[in-house]
Every structure is written in C-alpha cells, then in structure tokens.
Design a protein around this motif. Structure first.
Motif, PDB file in Angstrom:
ATOM      1  N   TRP A  28      80.200 135.908  45.604  1.00 50.58           N
ATOM      2  CA  TRP A  28      79.390 137.035  45.133  1.00 50.58           C
ATOM      3  C   TRP A  28      78.005 136.584  44.698  1.00 50.58           C
ATOM      4  N   TRP A  29      77.861 135.368  44.253  1.00 51.00           N
ATOM      5  CA  TRP A  29      76.625 134.838  43.690  1.00 51.00           C
ATOM      6  C   TRP A  29      75.623 134.401  44.758  1.00 51.00           C
ATOM      7  N   GLY A  30      76.028 134.322  46.008  1.00 52.06           N
ATOM      8  CA  GLY A  30      75.148 133.839  47.076  1.00 52.06           C
ATOM      9  C   GLY A  30      73.873 134.637  47.228  1.00 52.06           C
ATOM     10  N   GLU A  31      73.977 135.952  47.052  1.00 53.17           N
ATOM     11  CA  GLU A  31      72.778 136.765  47.222  1.00 53.17           C
ATOM     12  C   GLU A  31      71.766 136.594  46.082  1.00 53.17           C
ATOM     13  N   LEU A  32      72.163 135.946  45.004  1.00 51.42           N
ATOM     14  CA  LEU A  32      71.210 135.671  43.924  1.00 51.42           C
ATOM     15  C   LEU A  32      70.306 134.478  44.253  1.00 51.42           C
ATOM     16  N   LEU A  33      70.788 133.579  45.118  1.00 51.61           N
ATOM     17  CA  LEU A  33      69.966 132.432  45.505  1.00 51.61           C
ATOM     18  C   LEU A  33      68.754 132.928  46.280  1.00 51.61           C
ATOM     19  N   GLY A  34      67.585 132.557  45.835  1.00 52.80           N
ATOM     20  CA  GLY A  34      66.356 132.957  46.511  1.00 52.80           C
ATOM     21  C   GLY A  34      65.910 134.378  46.218  1.00 52.80           C
ATOM     22  N   SER A  35      66.624 135.094  45.368  1.00 54.10           N
ATOM     23  CA  SER A  35      66.194 136.455  45.023  1.00 54.10           C
ATOM     24  C   SER A  35      65.409 136.399  43.715  1.00 54.10           C
TER      25      SER A  35
END
Length: 169
Positions: free
Chosen positions: A66-73
């Motif tokens: 779930w946390w993958g989309e926080l990388l680079g955001s």
C-alpha cells in the motif's frame, strides 16, 4: 486555513463496519467528513489541486504494498489511527504542510536478502512492517525505526538502496 478531509476507501461501503467507523473517527478528529473516494487516488495530483487535503488511507492486516504510491509523491504519513483490530487509517498530508511529530519513521528500502544485511539490521534500528519480492530477486521493504540516519547507514553499508522516508507517526 482549515484542512480538507478525504477518505480513500476502495472497498464495498454498504454494511461495512470499518467504513462506518472510519467516517466517525475522521468526523471526530476533523469536525467534518467531506469526501469519500473509491477510485485510485493519485496523491501528487490530489495535493496539487488541494494542498490542504488530508487523505485517510485504510491499511488492513493483509494489505501489502500500500505504501508504494507514497514513494516519489508529495504525500507523507503524519499519523496512524487504529479504527479496529483489522484496520488502521494512515493520515497523509502534502509534505509542504505536514508537521512531522512522531518518533516512528516509515522507511523504504530495496534490499538483497542476505545474512550480511540481517546481521547488521536489528530491531533496535528498525523492524520490517511490509515486504514485496521483485522479479530481480530483491525485496522492497517498509521498515519502522526511530533513527533515520542509523537506518540509512546500515542500508548503505550492506550495498542496498535506501528509497526514502514516507512519513512519521
């Protein structure tokens, strides 16, 4: 300036007790529950359009990655709210508006599973909260730790890659 609460809930809502609890928790914390969305949320776009948004993101016991989309955001976790034994809400804000106050850093890394890594990394530095295997034989892992610099030193000393801090709670 008031914050704009948004509940991201990609699951069925009718008769869903966790959904109802999440809405109540957000309403109690923010004084209102303005918007719930079910479609995929692009955090960078959401915060660009509304930098005062506060996204409540549900994480269930079986949730992985779930946390993958926080990388680079532009979003970072600023708080964790437990709503049931099976579900917690991650409170995400635009990094520019976030007040990072917690002691638990959420740190992402790409590691090669080796005895050298596990000998150097111990629970006093960080503990694993989620792991995903890649096709390249590495693991994308989310760690919780209190000292970001110490964590980065261990990651770099084992030849692994530090991907960033996605927040604190």
């Amino acid at each position: 300036m008031s914050k704009f609460p948004i509940l991201y809930w990609p699951y069925k809502t009718n008769g869903n007790n966790e959904y109802q609890l999440a809405r109540k928790v957000i309403n109690s914390a923010m004084g209102e529950m303005r918007e719930a969305i079910s479609e995929d949320v692009n955090l960078s776009d959401r915060f660009e359009g509304n930098p005062d948004a506060v996204v409540y993101y549900p994480v269930f016991c079986e949730s992985t990655g779930w946390w993958g989309e926080l990388l680079g955001s532009d979003g970072v976790i600023v708080e964790k709210m437990i709503i049931s034994p099976e579900c917690q809400l991650m409170v995400i804000m635009a990094e520019s508006n976030a007040k990072m106050r917690g002691n638990h850093h959420l740190l992402a890394a790409e590691i090669r599973p080796s005895s050298g890594f596990f000998k150097k990394m111990n629970s006093s530095i960080a503990t694993v909260t989620d792991m995903l295997a890649t096709d390249a034989g590495t693991i994308l892992a989310l760690f919780s730790g209190k000292n970001q610099n110490q964590f980065v030193n261990v990651i770099e000393s084992t030849g692994d890659s530090y991907l960033g801090c996605i927040g604190r709670y």
